[in-house]
Design a protein around this motif. Structure first.
Motif, PDB file in Angstrom:
ATOM      1  N   GLN A 213       1.064  -0.991  -0.089  1.00  0.00           N
ATOM      2  CA  GLN A 213       0.187   0.052   0.025  1.00  0.00           C
ATOM      3  C   GLN A 213       0.746   0.750   0.354  1.00  0.00           C
ATOM      4  OE1 GLN A 213      -2.423   2.316  -0.864  1.00  0.00           O
ATOM      5  NE2 GLN A 213      -3.598   0.421  -0.353  1.00  0.00           N
ATOM      6  N   ASP A 214       0.963   1.984  -1.140  1.00  0.00           N
ATOM      7  CA  ASP A 214       1.593   2.999  -0.947  1.00  0.00           C
ATOM      8  C   ASP A 214       0.724   4.454  -1.857  1.00  0.00           C
ATOM      9  OD1 ASP A 214       0.756   2.772  -3.622  1.00  0.00           O
ATOM     10  OD2 ASP A 214       3.195   1.984  -4.022  1.00  0.00           O
ATOM     11  N   ILE A 215      -0.511   4.718  -1.227  1.00  0.00           N
ATOM     12  CA  ILE A 215      -1.439   5.219  -1.682  1.00  0.00           C
ATOM     13  C   ILE A 215      -2.533   6.380  -0.117  1.00  0.00           C
ATOM     14  CG2 ILE A 215      -3.942   5.845  -3.204  1.00  0.00           C
ATOM     15  CD1 ILE A 215      -2.005   4.408  -4.554  1.00  0.00           C
ATOM     16  N   ILE A 216      -2.112   4.897   0.863  1.00  0.00           N
ATOM     17  CA  ILE A 216      -2.016   6.052   2.169  1.00  0.00           C
ATOM     18  C   ILE A 216      -1.798   5.231   2.697  1.00  0.00           C
ATOM     19  CG2 ILE A 216      -4.646   5.736   1.940  1.00  0.00           C
ATOM     20  CD1 ILE A 216      -4.953   3.222   3.450  1.00  0.00           C
ATOM     21  N   PRO A 217      -1.443   6.023   4.392  1.00  0.00           N
ATOM     22  CA  PRO A 217      -0.497   6.305   4.737  1.00  0.00           C
ATOM     23  C   PRO A 217       0.216   5.486   5.864  1.00  0.00           C
ATOM     24  CG  PRO A 217      -1.971   7.422   5.605  1.00  0.00           C
ATOM     25  CD  PRO A 217      -2.207   7.405   4.677  1.00  0.00           C
ATOM     26  N   ILE A 218      -0.138   4.445   5.497  1.00  0.00           N
ATOM     27  CA  ILE A 218       0.073   2.764   6.684  1.00  0.00           C
ATOM     28  C   ILE A 218       0.877   2.342   6.485  1.00  0.00           C
ATOM     29  CG2 ILE A 218      -2.535   2.329   6.332  1.00  0.00           C
ATOM     30  CD1 ILE A 218      -2.012  -0.357   4.794  1.00  0.00           C
ATOM     31  N   ASN A 219       2.148   2.736   5.557  1.00  0.00           N
ATOM     32  CA  ASN A 219       3.120   2.448   5.261  1.00  0.00           C
ATOM     33  C   ASN A 219       4.022   3.434   4.864  1.00  0.00           C
ATOM     34  OD1 ASN A 219       2.579  -0.709   5.619  1.00  0.00           O
ATOM     35  ND2 ASN A 219       1.732  -0.122   3.229  1.00  0.00           N
ATOM     36  N   ALA A 220       3.933   4.376   5.894  1.00  0.00           N
ATOM     37  CA  ALA A 220       4.325   5.900   5.911  1.00  0.00           C
ATOM     38  C   ALA A 220       4.409   6.555   3.946  1.00  0.00           C
ATOM     39  CB  ALA A 220       5.888   6.342   6.233  1.00  0.00           C
ATOM     40  N   LEU A 221       4.077   5.886   2.929  1.00  0.00           N
ATOM     41  CA  LEU A 221       4.275   5.930   2.281  1.00  0.00           C
ATOM     42  C   LEU A 221       5.075   5.556   1.334  1.00  0.00           C
ATOM     43  CD1 LEU A 221       2.371   9.057   1.531  1.00  0.00           C
ATOM     44  CD2 LEU A 221       1.104   7.283   1.429  1.00  0.00           C
ATOM     45  N   ASN A 222       5.621   4.263   2.193  1.00  0.00           N
ATOM     46  CA  ASN A 222       6.944   3.316   1.326  1.00  0.00           C
ATOM     47  C   ASN A 222       6.952   2.586   1.457  1.00  0.00           C
ATOM     48  OD1 ASN A 222       9.722   3.149   0.043  1.00  0.00           O
ATOM     49  ND2 ASN A 222      10.342   4.404   2.296  1.00  0.00           N
ATOM     50  N   PRO A 223       6.889   1.192   0.612  1.00  0.00           N
ATOM     51  CA  PRO A 223       6.767  -0.311   1.401  1.00  0.00           C
ATOM     52  C   PRO A 223       7.843  -0.649   1.043  1.00  0.00           C
ATOM     53  CG  PRO A 223       5.141   0.833  -0.809  1.00  0.00           C
ATOM     54  CD  PRO A 223       5.353   1.846  -0.019  1.00  0.00           C
ATOM     55  N   LEU A 224       7.970  -1.202   2.648  1.00  0.00           N
ATOM     56  CA  LEU A 224       9.479  -1.996   2.604  1.00  0.00           C
ATOM     57  C   LEU A 224       9.128  -3.158   2.709  1.00  0.00           C
ATOM     58  CD1 LEU A 224      11.075   0.820   4.897  1.00  0.00           C
ATOM     59  CD2 LEU A 224      11.853   0.402   2.243  1.00  0.00           C
ATOM     60  N   GLU A 225      10.470  -3.685   3.274  1.00  0.00           N
ATOM     61  CA  GLU A 225      10.786  -5.144   3.376  1.00  0.00           C
ATOM     62  C   GLU A 225      10.186  -5.550   4.542  1.00  0.00           C
ATOM     63  OE1 GLU A 225      15.000  -3.652   4.275  1.00  0.00           O
ATOM     64  OE2 GLU A 225      13.128  -4.238   2.714  1.00  0.00           O
ATOM     65  N   VAL A 226      10.415  -6.585   4.792  1.00  0.00           N
ATOM     66  CA  VAL A 226      10.014  -7.807   6.439  1.00  0.00           C
ATOM     67  C   VAL A 226      10.843  -8.559   6.297  1.00  0.00           C
ATOM     68  CG1 VAL A 226       7.429  -6.151   7.064  1.00  0.00           C
ATOM     69  CG2 VAL A 226       7.630  -8.543   6.266  1.00  0.00           C
ATOM     70  N   GLU A 227      11.099  -8.925   7.485  1.00  0.00           N
ATOM     71  CA  GLU A 227      12.096 -10.818   8.072  1.00  0.00           C
ATOM     72  C   GLU A 227      11.802 -11.761   9.126  1.00  0.00           C
ATOM     73  OE1 GLU A 227      16.194  -8.718   7.730  1.00  0.00           O
ATOM     74  OE2 GLU A 227      15.818  -8.789   9.678  1.00  0.00           O
ATOM     75  N   PHE A 228      11.391 -12.490   8.807  1.00  0.00           N
ATOM     76  CA  PHE A 228      10.819 -13.943   9.549  1.00  0.00           C
ATOM     77  C   PHE A 228      12.342 -14.318  10.092  1.00  0.00           C
ATOM     78  CE2 PHE A 228       9.446 -15.392   5.247  1.00  0.00           C
ATOM     79  CZ  PHE A 228      10.054 -16.911   5.304  1.00  0.00           C
ATOM     80  N   THR A 229      11.810 -15.560  10.983  1.00  0.00           N
ATOM     81  CA  THR A 229      13.212 -16.425  11.249  1.00  0.00           C
ATOM     82  C   THR A 229      11.854 -18.125  11.553  1.00  0.00           C
ATOM     83  OG1 THR A 229      14.522 -14.808  11.670  1.00  0.00           O
ATOM     84  CG2 THR A 229      14.852 -16.812  12.282  1.00  0.00           C
ATOM     85  N   VAL A 230      12.272 -19.302  11.498  1.00  0.00           N
ATOM     86  CA  VAL A 230      11.375 -20.665  12.325  1.00  0.00           C
ATOM     87  C   VAL A 230      12.083 -20.888  13.473  1.00  0.00           C
ATOM     88  CG1 VAL A 230      10.366 -22.246  12.479  1.00  0.00           C
ATOM     89  CG2 VAL A 230       9.979 -20.466   9.950  1.00  0.00           C
ATOM     90  N   LEU A 231      11.816 -21.090  14.872  1.00  0.00           N
ATOM     91  CA  LEU A 231      12.805 -21.361  15.797  1.00  0.00           C
ATOM     92  C   LEU A 231      12.332 -22.424  15.848  1.00  0.00           C
ATOM     93  CD1 LEU A 231      12.814 -17.644  17.377  1.00  0.00           C
ATOM     94  CD2 LEU A 231      14.392 -18.022  16.094  1.00  0.00           C
ATOM     95  N   ALA A 232      13.136 -23.547  16.987  1.00  0.00           N
ATOM     96  CA  ALA A 232      12.317 -24.600  17.228  1.00  0.00           C
ATOM     97  C   ALA A 232      12.222 -24.431  18.451  1.00  0.00           C
ATOM     98  CB  ALA A 232      13.925 -25.303  17.430  1.00  0.00           C
TER      99      ALA A 232
END
Length: 232
Positions: A213-232
């Motif tokens: 979303q880059d039309i309304i400010p829910i991502n501060a108008l600048n979509p970026l990556e996220v990260e994830f890790t699966v832990l035991a």
């Protein structure tokens, strides 16, 4: 990164993507099985699917603090059972879950538990995933990457398919409900490096979309990556 849009009216269910982006060709592994302890990136505007076994924990992190991550959890054995917030809200008597709260399915049984949240705890469980029609309503005429398609494509990339797009757990999405019951669409209040830990109660497929979303400010108008890790 895009393709001609289709209409869902001509399909048998809601599992057909309306366009294509890099999500389809970039799974973390052929069937979504992760390397335990390895941190993966969900690129901006894209989605990823990962298998999380019962008892394992997935850590989803917001490296920049400003990015919303639409998150779904499906029963790995039967994708027609999934994390359902209309059921979870009734189960926990809250609009937003907090650490220690179960996350329940459309069959009203726990599929996971929110274990840790280093952010202020502002997330959303009310707003549907953005889709082709949402962007049309916002005046976008061409195909726009969207979370609904990221879900469909991330599952397709590991050989799976959902028949519907459930209500996501919109991590870090800031949609305050005002006294007159109207809502605002505001940037996240999370900070760089905030994360949530979610522990699976059954074998799951977790799907994440770095919301485009880059039309309304829910991502501060600048979509970026996220990260994830699966832990035991």
């Amino acid at each position: 990164m895009n393709a001609s849009a289709t209409t869902l009216a001509s399909t048998e269910d809601n599992g057909q993507e309306t366009g294509v982006n890099a999500t389809l060709n970039e799974p973390i592994s052929p069937d979504g099985t992760p390397e335990i302890g390895m941190t993966y990136t969900v690129p901006a505007r894209c989605g990823r699917a990962v298998r999380v076994k019962a008892g394992q924990t997935i850590r989803i992190a917001n490296p920049h603090g400003t990015q919303v991550c639409d998150t779904w959890i499906f029963n790995a054995q039967h994708l027609n059972e999934f994390l359902s917030f209309e059921h979870t809200r009734a189960f926990i008597d809250k609009i937003i879950p907090q650490p220690g709260d179960p996350l329940v399915t459309n069959q009203r049984r726990p599929i996971a538990e929110l274990v840790t949240d280093t952010s202020p705890g502002v997330h959303d469980t009310l707003i549907a995933a953005c889709d082709l029609y949402r962007y049309r309503n916002l005046g976008v005429e061409h195909y726009h990457d969207n979370c609904a398609d990221n879900l469909r494509l991330a599952l397709k990339a590991i050989g799976l398919r959902t028949k519907e797009v459930p209500q996501p757990f919109n991590l870090w999405m800031n949609i305050p409900v005002k006294p007159d019951y109207s809502i605002d669409w505001l940037p996240p209040v999370s900070k760089s490096g905030d994360y949530v830990d979610i522990r699976a109660a059954m074998d799951c497929v977790v799907v994440m979309s770095a919301c485009p979303q880059d039309i309304i400010p829910i991502n501060a108008l600048n979509p970026l990556e996220v990260e994830f890790t699966v832990l035991a």
